[in-house]
Design an enzyme around this catalytic site. Structure first.
Site, PDB file in Angstrom:
ATOM      1  N   HIS A 121     -15.509  44.053  -0.570  1.00 12.54           N
ATOM      2  CA  HIS A 121     -16.374  43.925  -1.732  1.00 12.54           C
ATOM      3  C   HIS A 121     -17.632  43.119  -1.433  1.00 12.54           C
ATOM      4  O   HIS A 121     -17.616  42.141  -0.690  1.00 12.54           O
ATOM      5  CB  HIS A 121     -15.619  43.286  -2.896  1.00 12.54           C
ATOM      6  N   ASP A 122     -18.754  43.588  -1.985  1.00 12.55           N
ATOM      7  CA  ASP A 122     -20.045  42.899  -1.936  1.00 12.55           C
ATOM      8  C   ASP A 122     -20.666  42.828  -0.552  1.00 12.55           C
ATOM      9  O   ASP A 122     -21.622  42.078  -0.346  1.00 12.55           O
ATOM     10  CB  ASP A 122     -19.927  41.482  -2.519  1.00 12.55           C
ATOM     11  N   GLY A 139     -15.222  40.010   2.482  1.00 11.04           N
ATOM     12  CA  GLY A 139     -16.153  40.114   1.376  1.00 11.04           C
ATOM     13  C   GLY A 139     -17.456  39.367   1.601  1.00 11.04           C
ATOM     14  O   GLY A 139     -17.512  38.381   2.339  1.00 11.04           O
TER      15      GLY A 139
END
Length: 262
Positions: A121-122, A139
């Site tokens: 994520h991200d 992440g």
């Protein structure tokens, strides 16, 4: 109409360009948008709020756009954005972002992503990168243009890797990597400048020499990082043909948040 294998399941709300091809047993969710010329192979799952550009190729068995592996995620409609002309091989996992960061995971253009690569994520990945098999990003990682991640390399969350860096096989990164630096090992250690990569991309001898001088100021001179930054300011003046590359290395030192591999 897009070419969709009869065994595939494509939600009627998904937006597919007429030139898209969808393989056998693939599943496409309702919030997915896929651009012209993209080919999705068999047994691929593309879900979440995922936008995919033009002329990408997805090989079989990948999971694209699934919810982030983050216990803080509470169902927010975060996103995954994939650019154009990317090759994504078998068993890759790309997750959407989180509201604790930008809310989006991004992969740019013209990237070669080999099997079993994980983009958490991200993460933000630039253009023209190469990820060898089993390269893994935690992440919030940022990867610059033209970076090469060798097989089984892994990156700690929130790390940054500057453009044109080369990360060796099985390297474990817990700190940031300035542009052009070649490193390997566990823990990671810098081993010079990615000269071969620079030659292949058309950098001049003057530009390569400038990057090597900047590397020596950061890694071989015994200077503190603040002193090295000042030395690089002078090098920009002394080596005008390499000023842009030296400046990129100096400015990276200013945005590195986890300290650099040194």
């Amino acid at each position: 109409m897009a070419t969709i294998h009869p065994t595939a399941i494509v939600d009627p709300k998904a937006e597919l360009d007429a030139s898209v091809e969808i393989g056998a047993y693939t599943i496409i969710g309702p919030h997915v948008r896929i651009g012209a010329g993209t080919v999705v192979g068999p047994h691929v799952v593309i879900e979440g709020h995922t936008t995919i550009g033009r002329d990408n190729r997805f090989f079989q068995f990948s999971s694209i756009g699934a919810q982030p592996q983050d216990k803080k995620w509470a169902g927010e409609p975060t996103r995954l954005e994939i650019g154009d002309r990317n090759t994504i091989r078998e068993f890759c996992t790309f997750n959407t972002g989180t509201v604790q960061d930008k809310g989006v995971t991004r992969l740019g253009n013209d990237n070669w992503i080999s099997a079993y690569v994980h983009l958490a994520h991200d993460c933000v990945v630039g253009n023209h990168t190469i990820f060898s098999n089993n390269a893994q990003l935690a992440g919030h990682v940022e990867i610059g243009d033209w970076v090469i991640m060798s097989g089984y390399a892994n990156v700690h969350q929130f790390c940054k890797i500057g453009a044109h860096a080369f990360v060796g096989m099985s390297t474990s990164l817990t700190q940031d990597v300035p542009p052009f630096v070649l490193l390997s090992g566990n823990p990671a250690a810098a081993h010079g400048v990615n000269i071969e990569g620079m030659k292949r991309r058309g950098f001049t001898r003057a530009q390569i020499d400038g990057v090597r001088a900047a590397y020596k100021a950061i890694y071989r001179s015994g200077l503190t990082l603040e002193e090295a930054k000042q030395a690089l300011v002078q090098q920009e003046t002394d080596m005008p043909e390499a000023a842009a590359e030296i400046r990129a290395m100096r400015e990276f030192l200013g945005v590195a948040t986890r300290g650099i591999v040194r």
